[in-house]
Design a protein around this motif. Structure first.
Motif, PDB file in Angstrom:
ATOM      1  N   TYR A 151       0.838  -1.200   0.000  1.00 44.78           N
ATOM      2  CA  TYR A 151       0.000   0.000   0.000  1.00 44.78           C
ATOM      3  C   TYR A 151       0.877   1.255   0.000  1.00 44.78           C
ATOM      4  O   TYR A 151       0.644   2.199  -0.758  1.00 44.78           O
ATOM      5  CB  TYR A 151      -0.925   0.002   1.216  1.00 44.78           C
ATOM      6  CG  TYR A 151      -1.841   1.200   1.269  1.00 44.78           C
ATOM      7  CD1 TYR A 151      -3.092   1.159   0.679  1.00 44.78           C
ATOM      8  CD2 TYR A 151      -1.448   2.378   1.899  1.00 44.78           C
ATOM      9  CE1 TYR A 151      -3.935   2.259   0.716  1.00 44.78           C
ATOM     10  CE2 TYR A 151      -2.277   3.478   1.929  1.00 44.78           C
ATOM     11  CZ  TYR A 151      -3.520   3.422   1.339  1.00 44.78           C
ATOM     12  OH  TYR A 151      -4.351   4.513   1.366  1.00 44.78           O
ATOM     13  N   GLY A 152       1.908   1.268   0.833  1.00 45.97           N
ATOM     14  CA  GLY A 152       2.814   2.411   0.900  1.00 45.97           C
ATOM     15  C   GLY A 152       3.526   2.649  -0.417  1.00 45.97           C
ATOM     16  O   GLY A 152       3.633   3.784  -0.878  1.00 45.97           O
ATOM     17  N   GLU A 196       2.492   1.827  -3.382  1.00 43.52           N
ATOM     18  CA  GLU A 196       1.516   2.297  -4.368  1.00 43.52           C
ATOM     19  C   GLU A 196       1.103   3.748  -4.147  1.00 43.52           C
ATOM     20  O   GLU A 196       0.671   4.429  -5.083  1.00 43.52           O
ATOM     21  CB  GLU A 196       0.266   1.412  -4.336  1.00 43.52           C
ATOM     22  CG  GLU A 196       0.495   0.006  -4.845  1.00 43.52           C
ATOM     23  CD  GLU A 196      -0.682  -0.925  -4.614  1.00 43.52           C
ATOM     24  OE1 GLU A 196      -1.707  -0.485  -4.033  1.00 43.52           O
ATOM     25  OE2 GLU A 196      -0.583  -2.106  -4.995  1.00 43.52           O
ATOM     26  N   HIS A 197       1.231   4.237  -2.916  1.00 45.12           N
ATOM     27  CA  HIS A 197       0.781   5.586  -2.593  1.00 45.12           C
ATOM     28  C   HIS A 197       1.928   6.519  -2.196  1.00 45.12           C
ATOM     29  O   HIS A 197       1.696   7.591  -1.630  1.00 45.12           O
ATOM     30  CB  HIS A 197      -0.266   5.533  -1.472  1.00 45.12           C
ATOM     31  CG  HIS A 197      -1.538   4.874  -1.906  1.00 45.12           C
ATOM     32  ND1 HIS A 197      -1.741   3.514  -1.814  1.00 45.12           N
ATOM     33  CD2 HIS A 197      -2.646   5.386  -2.471  1.00 45.12           C
ATOM     34  CE1 HIS A 197      -2.933   3.217  -2.295  1.00 45.12           C
ATOM     35  NE2 HIS A 197      -3.506   4.332  -2.704  1.00 45.12           N
ATOM     36  N   ASN A 202       4.372   6.194   0.100  1.00 45.98           N
ATOM     37  CA  ASN A 202       4.502   6.351   1.537  1.00 45.98           C
ATOM     38  C   ASN A 202       5.368   5.230   2.093  1.00 45.98           C
ATOM     39  O   ASN A 202       5.603   4.225   1.439  1.00 45.98           O
ATOM     40  CB  ASN A 202       3.114   6.339   2.201  1.00 45.98           C
ATOM     41  CG  ASN A 202       3.075   7.128   3.491  1.00 45.98           C
ATOM     42  OD1 ASN A 202       4.092   7.409   4.091  1.00 45.98           O
ATOM     43  ND2 ASN A 202       1.872   7.484   3.913  1.00 45.98           N
ATOM     44  N   VAL A 257       2.257   4.800   6.655  1.00 42.58           N
ATOM     45  CA  VAL A 257       0.970   4.131   6.495  1.00 42.58           C
ATOM     46  C   VAL A 257       0.389   3.767   7.863  1.00 42.58           C
ATOM     47  O   VAL A 257      -0.797   3.986   8.132  1.00 42.58           O
ATOM     48  CB  VAL A 257       1.099   2.866   5.609  1.00 42.58           C
ATOM     49  CG1 VAL A 257      -0.185   2.047   5.621  1.00 42.58           C
ATOM     50  CG2 VAL A 257       1.471   3.253   4.180  1.00 42.58           C
ATOM     51  N   GLU A 273      -0.863   6.957   9.634  1.00 44.59           N
ATOM     52  CA  GLU A 273      -2.118   7.428   9.046  1.00 44.59           C
ATOM     53  C   GLU A 273      -3.280   6.511   9.401  1.00 44.59           C
ATOM     54  O   GLU A 273      -4.383   6.980   9.702  1.00 44.59           O
ATOM     55  CB  GLU A 273      -1.983   7.557   7.536  1.00 44.59           C
ATOM     56  CG  GLU A 273      -1.131   8.739   7.123  1.00 44.59           C
ATOM     57  CD  GLU A 273      -1.075   8.922   5.616  1.00 44.59           C
ATOM     58  OE1 GLU A 273      -1.986   8.425   4.915  1.00 44.59           O
ATOM     59  OE2 GLU A 273      -0.132   9.558   5.141  1.00 44.59           O
TER      60      GLU A 273
END
Length: 58
Positions: free
Chosen positions: A32-33, A35-36, A38, A43, A46
């Motif tokens: 996820y990090g 892809e965004h 981060n 992550v 947040e």
């Protein structure tokens, strides 16, 4: 329910803690990090902020 815990007192803006997460969760957080744009730390910060603040991610 009332919060009877003592307020956290930090001498700095941040405090380091160590948590152990299941490897599969870490893999998801890292993906996820990536892809965004981060970090894993970002992550997790947040996500905790959103959870504890009552926000939802859309």
């Amino acid at each position: 329910m009332t919060d009877k815990s003592d307020p956290i007192k930090c001498s700095d803006d941040t405090e380091q803690i160590v948590i152990n997460l299941p490897c599969r969760l870490v893999e998801r957080v890292k993906r996820y990090g990536d892809e965004h744009g981060n970090t894993i730390t970002g992550v997790v910060i947040e996500a905790l902020d959103a959870l504890l603040g009552g926000r939802t991610v859309k």
